[in-house]
Design a protein around this motif. Structure first.
Motif, mmCIF file in Angstrom:
data_model
loop_
_atom_site.group_PDB
_atom_site.id
_atom_site.type_symbol
_atom_site.label_atom_id
_atom_site.label_comp_id
_atom_site.label_asym_id
_atom_site.label_seq_id
_atom_site.Cartn_x
_atom_site.Cartn_y
_atom_site.Cartn_z
ATOM 1 N N PHE B 238 31.144 0.988 50.860
ATOM 2 C CA PHE B 238 30.771 1.163 52.270
ATOM 3 C C PHE B 238 29.581 0.288 52.666
ATOM 4 C CE2 PHE B 238 28.611 3.481 55.711
ATOM 5 C CZ PHE B 238 29.649 3.483 56.634
ATOM 6 N N ILE B 239 28.606 0.190 51.770
ATOM 7 C CA ILE B 239 27.371 -0.536 52.121
ATOM 8 C C ILE B 239 27.390 -1.937 51.541
ATOM 9 C CG2 ILE B 239 24.924 -0.657 51.557
ATOM 10 C CD1 ILE B 239 24.472 1.856 52.589
ATOM 11 N N GLY B 240 26.937 -2.878 52.317
ATOM 12 C CA GLY B 240 26.863 -4.257 51.847
ATOM 13 C C GLY B 240 28.255 -4.834 51.684
ATOM 14 N N ASP B 241 28.315 -5.968 50.987
ATOM 15 C CA ASP B 241 29.595 -6.636 50.800
ATOM 16 C C ASP B 241 29.825 -6.683 49.291
ATOM 17 O OD1 ASP B 241 31.842 -7.996 51.300
ATOM 18 O OD2 ASP B 241 30.889 -9.811 52.081
ATOM 19 N N ASN B 242 30.349 -5.573 48.757
ATOM 20 C CA ASN B 242 30.479 -5.442 47.310
ATOM 21 C C ASN B 242 31.891 -5.740 46.837
ATOM 22 O OD1 ASN B 242 27.988 -4.398 45.889
ATOM 23 N ND2 ASN B 242 28.053 -3.033 47.664
ATOM 24 N N ASN B 243 31.980 -6.277 45.637
ATOM 25 C CA ASN B 243 33.271 -6.451 44.972
ATOM 26 C C ASN B 243 33.409 -5.318 43.967
ATOM 27 O OD1 ASN B 243 34.102 -9.217 45.985
ATOM 28 N ND2 ASN B 243 32.029 -9.600 45.211
ATOM 29 N N VAL B 244 34.480 -4.559 44.067
ATOM 30 C CA VAL B 244 34.691 -3.441 43.141
ATOM 31 C C VAL B 244 35.883 -3.776 42.246
ATOM 32 C CG1 VAL B 244 35.150 -0.972 42.937
ATOM 33 C CG2 VAL B 244 33.772 -1.812 44.842
ATOM 34 N N LEU B 245 35.654 -3.744 40.941
ATOM 35 C CA LEU B 245 36.708 -4.041 39.964
ATOM 36 C C LEU B 245 36.912 -2.833 39.054
ATOM 37 C CD1 LEU B 245 35.579 -7.654 38.962
ATOM 38 C CD2 LEU B 245 37.258 -7.005 40.692
ATOM 39 N N GLU B 246 38.135 -2.673 38.578
ATOM 40 C CA GLU B 246 38.450 -1.535 37.706
ATOM 41 C C GLU B 246 38.920 -2.017 36.344
ATOM 42 O OE1 GLU B 246 40.888 1.800 38.969
ATOM 43 O OE2 GLU B 246 40.394 1.263 41.045
ATOM 44 N N GLY B 247 38.652 -1.201 35.313
ATOM 45 C CA GLY B 247 39.123 -1.548 33.978
ATOM 46 C C GLY B 247 39.166 -0.335 33.066
ATOM 47 N N THR B 248 39.531 -0.575 31.801
ATOM 48 C CA THR B 248 39.607 0.504 30.822
ATOM 49 C C THR B 248 38.476 0.328 29.814
ATOM 50 O OG1 THR B 248 41.995 0.410 31.063
ATOM 51 C CG2 THR B 248 41.160 1.664 29.190
ATOM 52 N N VAL B 249 37.810 1.424 29.494
ATOM 53 C CA VAL B 249 36.692 1.347 28.555
ATOM 54 C C VAL B 249 37.241 0.988 27.169
ATOM 55 C CG1 VAL B 249 34.814 2.635 27.463
ATOM 56 C CG2 VAL B 249 35.389 3.049 29.872
ATOM 57 N N SER B 250 36.711 -0.113 26.602
ATOM 58 C CA SER B 250 37.175 -0.512 25.274
ATOM 59 C C SER B 250 36.103 -0.259 24.215
ATOM 60 C CB SER B 250 37.573 -1.986 25.283
ATOM 61 O OG SER B 250 36.455 -2.774 25.621
ATOM 62 N N HIS B 251 34.893 -0.134 24.637
ATOM 63 C CA HIS B 251 33.814 0.088 23.675
ATOM 64 C C HIS B 251 32.598 0.616 24.442
ATOM 65 C CE1 HIS B 251 31.158 -0.515 20.272
ATOM 66 N NE2 HIS B 251 30.325 -1.181 21.074
ATOM 67 N N THR B 252 31.825 1.496 23.809
ATOM 68 C CA THR B 252 30.596 1.989 24.460
ATOM 69 C C THR B 252 29.441 1.932 23.470
ATOM 70 O OG1 THR B 252 31.013 4.276 23.823
ATOM 71 C CG2 THR B 252 31.801 3.613 25.981
ATOM 72 N N SER B 253 28.254 1.709 24.003
ATOM 73 C CA SER B 253 27.023 1.824 23.202
ATOM 74 C C SER B 253 26.002 2.520 24.088
ATOM 75 C CB SER B 253 26.536 0.430 22.794
ATOM 76 O OG SER B 253 26.034 -0.244 23.931
ATOM 77 N N ASP B 254 24.778 2.674 23.604
ATOM 78 C CA ASP B 254 23.757 3.360 24.421
ATOM 79 C C ASP B 254 23.452 2.608 25.705
ATOM 80 O OD1 ASP B 254 23.643 5.285 22.573
ATOM 81 O OD2 ASP B 254 21.796 4.587 21.587
ATOM 82 N N THR B 255 23.514 1.296 25.610
ATOM 83 C CA THR B 255 23.080 0.498 26.770
ATOM 84 C C THR B 255 24.228 -0.175 27.524
ATOM 85 O OG1 THR B 255 22.754 -1.350 25.274
ATOM 86 C CG2 THR B 255 20.801 -0.011 25.811
ATOM 87 N N ARG B 256 25.337 -0.397 26.877
ATOM 88 C CA ARG B 256 26.424 -1.152 27.525
ATOM 89 C C ARG B 256 27.760 -0.431 27.402
ATOM 90 N NH1 ARG B 256 24.812 -6.837 27.800
ATOM 91 N NH2 ARG B 256 22.761 -6.634 28.735
#
Lengths: 296, 366
Positions: B238-256
């Motif tokens: 809604f705010i600004g001119d943002n690009n929204v992309l979707e994907g599937t989580v392949s890996h997680t860590s504490d920071t990324r």
């Protein structure tokens, strides 16, 4: 493209046509008024101006009493109709279902006067009977006489008849009014009544007073409903119609018709002139104020 | 209920139904005294309903409204410490400017001399000196809104409600009035609650912004937070001119969090989000952060890069929008300032690379 203002004769012809139509429509009324001032009445070759017929009407106790009853009827109808019409117009401003609401408000106009009058007559007869039965069942006489034909039933009939007209007239003058104005007044600290009286009413005052005038005229001009619902009294119109049916048109009848026509036209004329003068005055004031503000 | 003196407005689980239609669903938030607070959202989202509930023009179906710690949910507008500026049509058309502004003061029986002084002072504050005797229909739209503002401010209430006050003004006047409103709010120091569907207007005036949509409070924060680091996907869209992309989580860590977009793998700052492998997630990048380069050009280690094909550029005056299409058909926009030299660098259909600074992407679970 056609220019409406290319020739002044276009405008003049349109006005001439309009005035000719109005004159043709009112011709019988003016003719009747003319006869009412003739000493020799209808069909005479000689025209002698006189107020005699009016003196006869105003000297006739029965006619003066009927005039009084008509006035009372008009006042009672105003007292009931105007607040109802005002509330209806206010509701119209707030409702989202405007078309349905207007159709509902105007529906009494689509029922012929004699049908409406006779329906009310039957309704009130049954209602009176129902109340009498209720009184008998409860062993009290308090309900006796409720909705017997009389002043109250005549007023109810008139209210049903005049309400749509008053509603429309008030609604027209409400065009400048917005609900936000009332809300703004409330936000400034006004109570609901103060918001109505200070903000809403001044804008629709002309409509309310015009409605009062209109209801008065309709009360003086109505014959069918009151004839059926009035019970033991006569209105001026009832007397006029009865006289015409029983003894035909006399000089007195013309004078009675003249009184009603002249009073109606005077009331309406006054309202129109007042409205025009007021509008002109407001516009002059607005123009004067719209002059640019000069720095000193 | 908190009794903090610094809180001017608190709404607690406030709801409003119109028959079977729910206009507002259990909204709660609070506004500090002296804050300029904007309720921003699409039309029909419930923000005006919320404002009218605060002002007392509607009775809540559920919840409470507290003004300076006092429950006013049952009180009519004239008994609340609020005043209101409406979108339009709200000046009293049969009264002069002076009488409009003086109306509330007369109701509380302020002496006539004081009324004149206060009205003159207020008209001067809103830039309408000398307009006392004008009628509302002789004023422009902007002037009418200024009179409304003066009429509300002259009452010296603590909270001013503004319901789309600039919506009927043209773009130039709206910008001017935005700055004017902000200046006046800073001068008088009272709480302003401003309803608008115009994000530029909200970002210009507000200290804090609440995003209202579908009768719910989507997100709330400072203007900068809401614009630069939106938490919710709706806010980003809604705010600004943002690009929204979707994907599937392949890996997680504490920071990324690593997301598989089907055509590329990218890393997004996790921001404490609890995601597990295989879950769907979205992220947003503002269009001004997106950079387009030729295929194979190095953007640096701190950038995420995905392939795309160039579509076209659109000149918007101050900025130029470059439209690219990602391999899955999603379109993305990169915005640059006009005259930055990037215009006309690529041909439609040309294979390019699109990148963004890794740390600037925002992960959205909801």
């Amino acid at each position: 493209m056609y220019d409406d203002f290319a020739s002044p004769w276009n405008i003049r012809l349109k006005w001439a046509y309009l005035l000719a139509v109005v004159f043709a429509l009112l011709m019988p009324v003016f003719y009747t008024i003319g006869i009412s001032f003739n000493q020799h009445g209808f069909g005479a070759r000689i025209y002698e101006f006189t107020f005699d017929w009016y003196r006869v009407v105003l000297g006739d106790t029965l006619l003066v009493v009927s005039l009084k009853w008509t006035l009372y009827l008009a006042l009672a109808t105003i007292a009931a109709t105007i607040p109802m019409a005002l509330l209806s117009a206010k509701f119209y401003k707030r409702t989202r279902r405007k078309v349905g609401f207007v159709a509902l408000m105007l529906s009494p106009l689509f029922v012929p006067a004699d049908i409406m009058g006779s329906s009310l007559l039957v309704f009130f007869k049954n209602l009176a009977r129902g109340f009498a039965w209720l009184g008998d069942a409860l062993g009290v006489s308090w309900f006796d006489g409720w909705f017997d034909l009389g002043f109250l039933t005549a007023v109810i009939g008139q209210v049903i008849y005049t309400h749509p007209y008053a509603f429309i007239v008030i609604l027209i003058t409400m065009s400048r009014y917005r609900v936000q104005q009332t809300e703004a007044a409330r936000a400034c600290g006004a109570t609901a009544w103060q918001a109505f009286w200070h903000v809403e009413f001044p804008q629709i005052r002309v409509g309310v007073f015009s409605s009062c005038a209109f209801v008065t005229i309709l009360s003086f001009n109505e014959a069918v409903r009151t004839a059926l619902l009035k019970g033991g009294f006569d209105t001026f119109s009832n007397m006029l119609v009865a006289q015409m049916l029983n003894i035909g048109m006399s000089g007195e009848s013309y004078a009675m018709a003249g009184i009603m026509s002249i009073v109606s036209m005077l009331v309406i004329g006054t309202v129109i002139v007042y409205t025009l003068v007021r509008a002109e005055r407001l516009e002059r004031r607005a123009r004067a104020m719209a002059e640019p503000v000069m720095s000193s | 209920m908190t009794e903090s003196a610094a809180i001017a407005v608190e709404v607690v689980e406030l709801g409003k139904n119109y028959g079977a239609v729910t206009a507002l669903k259990s909204v709660s938030f609070s506004i500090e005294s002296g804050q300029y607070y904007a309720l921003l959202g699409p039309s029909g989202g419930g923000k005006t309903t919320l404002l009218r509930l605060i002002g007392g023009f509607l009775r809540p179906s559920a919840g409470h409204v507290y003004l300076h710690g006092r429950d006013v949910s049952h009180l009519p507008p004239n008994r609340r410490p609020t005043s209101m500026v409406f979108q339009n049509y709200a000046l009293f058309p049969h009264m002069t400017v002076e009488r409009n502004v003086a109306y509330g003061l007369k109701l509380i029986k302020v002496p006539p001399g004081d009324i004149r002084d206060r009205v003159d002072r207020m008209l001067s504050m809103v830039g309408l000196e000398g307009y006392n005797r004008r009628m509302p229909h002789e004023l422009s739209g902007g002037q009418q809104q200024r009179v409304q503002l003066a009429r509300s401010l002259v009452l010296e209430r603590d909270i001013l409600l503004l319901d789309e006050p600039l919506a009927s003004l043209d773009a130039k006047l709206r910008k001017e009035m935005c700055l004017e409103l902000k200046r006046i709010q800073e001068k008088v120091g009272i709480t302003f609650i401003h309803v608008t569907h115009n994000q530029e207007e909200a970002l210009t005036v507000a200290d804090r912004i609440a995003i209202i949509a579908d009768g719910e409070l989507v997100e709330e924060g400072t203007a900068r937070d809401v614009y630069e680091t939106p938490n919710k996907r709706f806010t980003a869209e809604f705010i600004g001119d943002n690009n929204v992309l979707e994907g599937t989580v392949s890996h997680t860590s504490d920071t990324r969090v690593a997301l598989d977009l089907d055509f590329a793998k990218v890393e997004i700052p996790a921001r404490g989000a609890a995601l597990s492998t295989g879950e769907r997630a979205a992220f947003s990048i503002r269009s001004e952060l997106l950079r387009i380069t030729g295929r194979g050009e190095d953007m640096g280690a701190s950038w995420q890069v995905v392939p795309a094909s160039y579509v076209e550029d659109v000149y918007l005056g101050l900025t130029v929008s470059h439209l690219v299409r990602l391999p899955d058909g999603t379109e993305a926009v990169a915005r640059v300032m006009s005259g930055d030299g990037d215009e006309n660098r690529f041909e439609p259909g040309q294979e390019v690379a699109v990148g963004w600074p890794t740390d600037r992407a925002r992960l959205h679970i909801a």
